[in-house]
Design a protein around this motif. Sequence first.
Motif, mmCIF file in Angstrom:
data_model
loop_
_atom_site.group_PDB
_atom_site.id
_atom_site.type_symbol
_atom_site.label_atom_id
_atom_site.label_comp_id
_atom_site.label_asym_id
_atom_site.label_seq_id
_atom_site.Cartn_x
_atom_site.Cartn_y
_atom_site.Cartn_z
ATOM 1 N N TYR A 70 0.920 -1.456 0.263
ATOM 2 C CA TYR A 70 -0.137 0.317 -0.120
ATOM 3 C C TYR A 70 0.699 1.401 -0.405
ATOM 4 N N ASN A 71 0.760 1.544 -1.187
ATOM 5 C CA ASN A 71 1.754 3.276 -1.147
ATOM 6 C C ASN A 71 2.794 2.570 -1.146
ATOM 7 N N ILE A 72 3.670 2.903 -0.400
ATOM 8 C CA ILE A 72 5.627 2.339 -0.300
ATOM 9 C C ILE A 72 5.660 1.131 0.477
ATOM 10 N N LYS A 73 5.014 1.394 1.149
ATOM 11 C CA LYS A 73 4.528 -0.015 2.662
ATOM 12 C C LYS A 73 4.433 -1.699 2.205
ATOM 13 N N PRO A 74 5.338 -2.338 2.041
ATOM 14 C CA PRO A 74 5.106 -3.382 1.352
ATOM 15 C C PRO A 74 5.053 -4.620 2.824
ATOM 16 N N ILE A 75 3.381 -5.100 2.477
ATOM 17 C CA ILE A 75 2.593 -6.217 2.949
ATOM 18 C C ILE A 75 2.524 -7.123 3.473
ATOM 19 N N LEU A 76 2.241 -7.737 2.531
ATOM 20 C CA LEU A 76 3.107 -9.345 2.143
ATOM 21 C C LEU A 76 3.877 -9.446 0.803
ATOM 22 N N LYS A 77 4.932 -9.954 1.188
ATOM 23 C CA LYS A 77 5.501 -10.105 0.075
ATOM 24 C C LYS A 77 6.350 -11.548 -0.071
ATOM 25 N N ASP A 78 6.543 -11.926 -1.441
ATOM 26 C CA ASP A 78 6.526 -13.349 -1.740
ATOM 27 C C ASP A 78 6.411 -14.591 -0.940
ATOM 28 N N THR A 137 -6.935 -6.936 -5.847
ATOM 29 C CA THR A 137 -5.475 -8.247 -6.297
ATOM 30 C C THR A 137 -4.034 -7.871 -5.866
ATOM 31 N N ALA A 138 -3.886 -8.825 -6.608
ATOM 32 C CA ALA A 138 -1.664 -8.418 -4.927
ATOM 33 C C ALA A 138 -1.577 -7.811 -6.490
ATOM 34 N N ASP A 139 0.212 -7.227 -6.058
ATOM 35 C CA ASP A 139 0.795 -6.628 -6.631
ATOM 36 C C ASP A 139 1.316 -7.413 -8.159
ATOM 37 N N SER A 140 1.438 -8.126 -7.336
ATOM 38 C CA SER A 140 2.173 -9.742 -8.092
ATOM 39 C C SER A 140 2.047 -11.356 -7.180
ATOM 40 N N GLY A 141 2.302 -12.123 -8.246
ATOM 41 C CA GLY A 141 1.977 -13.434 -8.118
ATOM 42 C C GLY A 141 1.076 -14.151 -8.271
ATOM 43 N N GLN A 142 0.214 -15.263 -7.481
ATOM 44 C CA GLN A 142 -0.766 -16.024 -8.616
ATOM 45 C C GLN A 142 -1.400 -16.565 -7.760
ATOM 46 N N VAL A 143 -2.790 -16.636 -7.176
ATOM 47 C CA VAL A 143 -3.461 -17.501 -6.672
ATOM 48 C C VAL A 143 -4.173 -18.284 -7.072
ATOM 49 N N ALA A 144 -3.806 -19.759 -6.918
ATOM 50 C CA ALA A 144 -4.632 -21.012 -8.456
ATOM 51 C C ALA A 144 -5.157 -21.519 -7.175
ATOM 52 N N PHE A 145 -6.503 -21.954 -7.811
ATOM 53 C CA PHE A 145 -7.458 -23.517 -7.466
ATOM 54 C C PHE A 145 -7.393 -24.291 -8.126
ATOM 55 N N THR A 146 -7.290 -25.363 -7.228
ATOM 56 C CA THR A 146 -7.749 -27.472 -8.469
ATOM 57 C C THR A 146 -8.863 -27.771 -7.527
ATOM 58 N N PRO A 147 -9.691 -27.024 -8.353
ATOM 59 C CA PRO A 147 -10.512 -26.904 -10.103
ATOM 60 C C PRO A 147 -10.295 -25.902 -9.553
ATOM 61 N N GLY A 148 -9.854 -25.014 -10.644
ATOM 62 C CA GLY A 148 -10.358 -23.408 -11.094
ATOM 63 C C GLY A 148 -11.773 -23.432 -10.900
ATOM 64 N N SER A 149 -12.932 -24.106 -10.919
ATOM 65 C CA SER A 149 -13.942 -23.839 -10.316
ATOM 66 C C SER A 149 -14.831 -23.812 -8.818
ATOM 67 N N LEU A 150 -13.016 -24.128 -7.982
ATOM 68 C CA LEU A 150 -14.182 -24.074 -6.755
ATOM 69 C C LEU A 150 -14.380 -23.242 -6.352
ATOM 70 N N ARG A 151 -15.482 -23.286 -5.541
ATOM 71 C CA ARG A 151 -15.776 -22.331 -4.509
ATOM 72 C C ARG A 151 -15.156 -21.538 -3.291
ATOM 73 N N VAL A 152 -14.853 -20.372 -3.406
ATOM 74 C CA VAL A 152 -14.892 -19.656 -2.211
ATOM 75 C C VAL A 152 -15.709 -18.976 -0.958
ATOM 76 N N GLY A 153 -15.827 -19.028 0.100
ATOM 77 C CA GLY A 153 -16.473 -18.699 1.042
ATOM 78 C C GLY A 153 -15.694 -17.761 2.230
ATOM 79 N N TYR A 154 -15.946 -16.166 1.945
ATOM 80 C CA TYR A 154 -15.200 -15.541 2.964
ATOM 81 C C TYR A 154 -16.127 -14.629 4.197
ATOM 82 N N LEU A 155 -15.587 -14.914 5.029
ATOM 83 C CA LEU A 155 -16.232 -14.358 5.978
ATOM 84 C C LEU A 155 -15.950 -12.833 6.830
#
Length: 182
Positions: free
Chosen positions: A11-19, A52-70
């Motif tokens: 966020y701005n120049i402050k890294p929150i998550l790295k690699d 969205t992440a600045d870089s990197g990947q999020v992958a689900f297997t299978p691609g149709s995986l339903r995600v629930g977020y509380l």
Amino acid sequence: MLTLHQLSKSYNIKPILKDISFSVNRGERVGLIGPNGSGKTTLLRIVAGQETADSGQVAFTPGSLRVGYLAQGFEAEPTLTLAEVVGQVMGDPAQLEIELAHLATALVEQPDQPELQAQYDAVLQKLRQLDRGRVPHILATFHLDTVDPAQPIGQLSGGQKTRLSLALLLLNEPDLLLLDEP
């Protein structure tokens, strides 16, 4: 089931998550611990597709995986009733049947459209859930079956709101459940 590969977010120049890299397999339960501001909620929101992440990947297997977020707080309009909130998640049966008929007609005209088939399957699944009595069962599981369906959400206790948000999440039958400080 879930794989994160070299995920980074600033966020701005402050890294929150790295690699950040890890995998979660079917049946595993994982807890994230860390001090406030260390990026736990940001990570969950990225996995849930709300950020969205600045870089990197999020992958689900299978691609149709339903995600629930509380999320940490219940965000429904306080003047809506319990029945209205459940209806927003599950849909009106009559409207769902109309939508299903339109999708069936579209599939006859365009049978090679996978997105139409996916929409048809999703509406059909919601109708099946309503027919099976899943809504009353889930509400009873969270002791919400005694709450008047006409009661505004704003009048529920904090615990009832949290249980309701979890019940609403489970009504969508997620394959992966993300709980942010429930």
